[in-house]
Design a protein around this motif. Structure first.
Motif, mmCIF file in Angstrom:
data_model
loop_
_atom_site.group_PDB
_atom_site.id
_atom_site.type_symbol
_atom_site.label_atom_id
_atom_site.label_comp_id
_atom_site.label_asym_id
_atom_site.label_seq_id
_atom_site.Cartn_x
_atom_site.Cartn_y
_atom_site.Cartn_z
ATOM 1 N N ALA A 66 0.816 -1.214 0.000
ATOM 2 C CA ALA A 66 0.000 0.000 0.000
ATOM 3 C C ALA A 66 0.849 1.262 0.000
ATOM 4 O O ALA A 66 0.543 2.225 -0.700
ATOM 5 N N SER A 67 1.935 1.257 0.768
ATOM 6 C CA SER A 67 2.689 2.499 0.958
ATOM 7 C C SER A 67 3.504 2.896 -0.256
ATOM 8 O O SER A 67 3.642 4.093 -0.555
ATOM 9 N N VAL A 68 4.054 1.918 -0.990
ATOM 10 C CA VAL A 68 4.939 2.271 -2.108
ATOM 11 C C VAL A 68 4.602 1.536 -3.400
ATOM 12 O O VAL A 68 5.284 1.744 -4.411
ATOM 13 N N GLU A 69 3.569 0.709 -3.400
ATOM 14 C CA GLU A 69 3.236 -0.034 -4.622
ATOM 15 C C GLU A 69 1.888 0.408 -5.196
ATOM 16 O O GLU A 69 1.815 0.832 -6.344
ATOM 17 N N ASN A 70 0.821 0.319 -4.403
ATOM 18 C CA ASN A 70 -0.494 0.756 -4.884
ATOM 19 C C ASN A 70 -1.169 1.600 -3.797
ATOM 20 O O ASN A 70 -1.991 1.097 -3.024
ATOM 21 N N PRO A 71 -0.832 2.893 -3.727
ATOM 22 C CA PRO A 71 -1.329 3.755 -2.648
ATOM 23 C C PRO A 71 -2.843 3.789 -2.466
ATOM 24 O O PRO A 71 -3.304 3.973 -1.328
ATOM 25 N N PRO A 72 -3.672 3.625 -3.528
ATOM 26 C CA PRO A 72 -5.120 3.624 -3.284
ATOM 27 C C PRO A 72 -5.579 2.563 -2.289
ATOM 28 O O PRO A 72 -6.650 2.708 -1.687
ATOM 29 N N ASP A 73 -4.789 1.508 -2.088
ATOM 30 C CA ASP A 73 -5.128 0.512 -1.061
ATOM 31 C C ASP A 73 -5.296 1.171 0.304
ATOM 32 O O ASP A 73 -6.072 0.700 1.146
ATOM 33 N N CYS A 74 -4.537 2.244 0.541
ATOM 34 C CA CYS A 74 -4.583 2.915 1.844
ATOM 35 C C CYS A 74 -5.984 3.396 2.173
ATOM 36 O O CYS A 74 -6.378 3.428 3.343
ATOM 37 N N LEU A 75 -6.742 3.788 1.156
ATOM 38 C CA LEU A 75 -8.099 4.266 1.392
ATOM 39 C C LEU A 75 -8.985 3.141 1.909
ATOM 40 O O LEU A 75 -9.808 3.350 2.817
ATOM 41 N N MET A 76 -8.831 1.940 1.357
ATOM 42 C CA MET A 76 -9.624 0.815 1.855
ATOM 43 C C MET A 76 -9.175 0.397 3.248
ATOM 44 O O MET A 76 -10.007 0.038 4.099
ATOM 45 N N TRP A 77 -7.880 0.423 3.503
ATOM 46 C CA TRP A 77 -7.403 0.113 4.857
ATOM 47 C C TRP A 77 -7.952 1.137 5.854
ATOM 48 O O TRP A 77 -8.316 0.782 6.990
ATOM 49 N N HIS A 78 -8.004 2.390 5.435
ATOM 50 C CA HIS A 78 -8.551 3.428 6.317
ATOM 51 C C HIS A 78 -10.016 3.124 6.623
ATOM 52 O O HIS A 78 -10.476 3.255 7.766
ATOM 53 N N ASP A 79 -10.760 2.683 5.603
ATOM 54 C CA ASP A 79 -12.158 2.309 5.823
ATOM 55 C C ASP A 79 -12.275 1.114 6.763
ATOM 56 O O ASP A 79 -13.186 1.061 7.598
ATOM 57 N N ALA A 80 -11.360 0.160 6.637
ATOM 58 C CA ALA A 80 -11.376 -1.001 7.522
ATOM 59 C C ALA A 80 -11.119 -0.580 8.973
ATOM 60 O O ALA A 80 -11.786 -1.061 9.900
ATOM 61 N N LEU A 81 -10.158 0.308 9.165
ATOM 62 C CA LEU A 81 -9.857 0.805 10.508
ATOM 63 C C LEU A 81 -11.033 1.584 11.084
ATOM 64 O O LEU A 81 -11.370 1.457 12.267
ATOM 65 N N THR A 82 -11.670 2.396 10.252
ATOM 66 C CA THR A 82 -12.817 3.183 10.704
ATOM 67 C C THR A 82 -13.983 2.276 11.088
ATOM 68 O O THR A 82 -14.678 2.513 12.088
ATOM 69 N N ALA A 83 -14.198 1.216 10.295
ATOM 70 C CA ALA A 83 -15.282 0.287 10.608
ATOM 71 C C ALA A 83 -15.032 -0.433 11.927
ATOM 72 O O ALA A 83 -15.944 -0.589 12.752
ATOM 73 N N LYS A 84 -13.785 -0.870 12.135
ATOM 74 C CA LYS A 84 -13.480 -1.648 13.345
ATOM 75 C C LYS A 84 -13.452 -0.780 14.600
ATOM 76 O O LYS A 84 -14.039 -1.154 15.632
ATOM 77 N N TYR A 85 -12.757 0.340 14.534
ATOM 78 C CA TYR A 85 -12.510 1.111 15.749
ATOM 79 C C TYR A 85 -13.520 2.224 15.992
ATOM 80 O O TYR A 85 -13.699 2.657 17.140
ATOM 81 N N ASP A 86 -14.183 2.707 14.939
ATOM 82 C CA ASP A 86 -15.157 3.789 15.108
ATOM 83 C C ASP A 86 -16.592 3.326 14.891
ATOM 84 O O ASP A 86 -17.528 4.089 15.125
ATOM 85 N N GLY A 87 -16.754 2.087 14.398
ATOM 86 C CA GLY A 87 -18.097 1.586 14.147
ATOM 87 C C GLY A 87 -18.799 2.276 12.997
ATOM 88 O O GLY A 87 -20.034 2.303 12.939
ATOM 89 N N VAL A 88 -18.022 2.813 12.064
ATOM 90 C CA VAL A 88 -18.590 3.541 10.931
ATOM 91 C C VAL A 88 -18.385 2.718 9.659
ATOM 92 O O VAL A 88 -17.250 2.420 9.285
ATOM 93 N N GLY A 89 -19.469 2.350 9.004
ATOM 94 C CA GLY A 89 -19.370 1.564 7.786
ATOM 95 C C GLY A 89 -19.175 0.084 8.083
ATOM 96 O O GLY A 89 -19.116 -0.346 9.247
ATOM 97 N N GLU A 90 -19.076 -0.697 7.015
ATOM 98 C CA GLU A 90 -18.886 -2.138 7.141
ATOM 99 C C GLU A 90 -17.659 -2.578 6.361
ATOM 100 O O GLU A 90 -17.320 -2.004 5.331
ATOM 101 N N PHE A 91 -16.986 -3.586 6.879
ATOM 102 C CA PHE A 91 -15.835 -4.147 6.184
ATOM 103 C C PHE A 91 -15.803 -5.631 6.500
ATOM 104 O O PHE A 91 -15.323 -6.053 7.549
ATOM 105 N N GLY A 92 -16.339 -6.426 5.572
ATOM 106 C CA GLY A 92 -16.438 -7.857 5.783
ATOM 107 C C GLY A 92 -15.759 -8.660 4.694
ATOM 108 O O GLY A 92 -14.866 -8.169 4.013
ATOM 109 N N ARG A 93 -16.206 -9.900 4.530
ATOM 110 C CA ARG A 93 -15.549 -10.802 3.576
ATOM 111 C C ARG A 93 -15.521 -10.221 2.160
ATOM 112 O O ARG A 93 -14.507 -10.344 1.456
#
Length: 283
Positions: A66-93
């Motif tokens: 994510a950091s040096v190969e395909n940076p747009p992945d960071c946006l999905m990781w951010h969504d995953a973190l937000t879903a888990k720790y803030d309870g905002v949105g869903e991130f499942g299988r």
């Protein structure tokens, strides 16, 4: 709005880096997930990535993916973190298959923050827990990834760089959540808690607790692979980490600088064109 919805086109002026711009939301699982390496970063995960790829595991995912190969992945990781720790949105299988669908293995952070979620998503995958002495580990992170989180140059370039504008906020979000916003003081206990959590999530026959210095033997035995006739990979030492990050900062600044020059030139050209039209009709 999900962070991934804000993906902007990659500037054509990003010529000083080799980033790709793959929107993982348009992807799906193409290979089975076989290995979940859920040890935290700086426990030999870069070396483990090289070893798994040498053994034939396709596209082993690592923070560098994510950091040096395909940076747009960071946006999905951010969504995953937000879903888990803030309870905002869903991130499942479905979302994991989009983000990691081309991978047969995953390691490093931010994946380690989702040990429970990934084990539930891929119940047939084998689990590896890389470990090292907690004091040595903490010192290593302080001099590398924590330095990257707090690097003022990195923060500055994230205001202008297409890639850094996605990576820097995600990295900061990871440390604010997984390490409870205080890595220097809470990092060691989070590390110890994480090791115990992973141990509790899978039966012993699916788990390999592994120190990277043990080499090919335990790893290949656990995975049922033949030991390669090449040395075990080594990589991502502290000095190399810092130098690579500083080089990337410079190249991202060059990308942003070139974009500013091109945009400035376009504005000048547009202004001259308007002036020419005005001169024609109002002379």
């Amino acid at each position: 709005m999900a962070h991934a919805d804000s993906l902007a086109p990659q500037p054509i002026t990003d010529i000083f880096t080799d980033d790709t711009c793959i929107d993982r939301r348009k992807c799906h699982r193409t290979v089975p997930m076989k290995v979940l390496a859920l040890g935290v970063g700086r426990t030999g995960t870069a070396s483990l990535r090289g070893a798994l790829e040498r053994l034939g595991y396709v596209d082993t995912y690592h923070m560098m993916s994510a950091s040096v190969e395909n940076p747009p992945d960071c946006l999905m990781w951010h969504d995953a973190l937000t879903a888990k720790y803030d309870g905002v949105g869903e991130f499942g299988r479905k979302e994991w298959d989009q983000l990691l669908g081309n991978c047969q293995a995953v390691c490093d952070w931010p994946a380690c923050a989702f040990a429970k979620e990934l084990i539930e998503a891929y119940p047939h995958a084998k689990v590896i827990l890389t470990t090292r002495d907690v004091d040595s580990w903490h010192s290593s992170v302080m001099k590398t990834v924590w330095w990257r989180v707090t690097d003022p140059e990195h923060r500055f370039v994230s205001n202008f760089s297409w890639a850094a504008s996605m990576y820097y906020p995600m990295l900061q979000k990871f440390f604010d959540t997984f390490f409870k916003g205080d890595f220097p003081n809470k990092g060691k206990q989070v590390y110890l808690n994480h090791v115990e959590e992973v141990r509790s999530l899978v039966p012993p026959e699916r788990l390999l607790e592994y120190k990277i210095g043990e080499g090919w033997g335990p790893l290949c035995e656990f995975l049922g692979e033949e030991i390669p006739d090449t040395p075990f990979p080594r990589g991502n030492d502290m000095q190399g980490f810092v130098e690579r990050c500083q080089t990337r900062n410079r190249r991202q600044m060059m990308n942003a600088g070139l974009q500013a020059v091109v945009m400035g030139g376009s504005m000048i050209a547009a202004g001259l064109a308007v002036a020419a039209v005005c001169k024609r009709f109002f002379r």
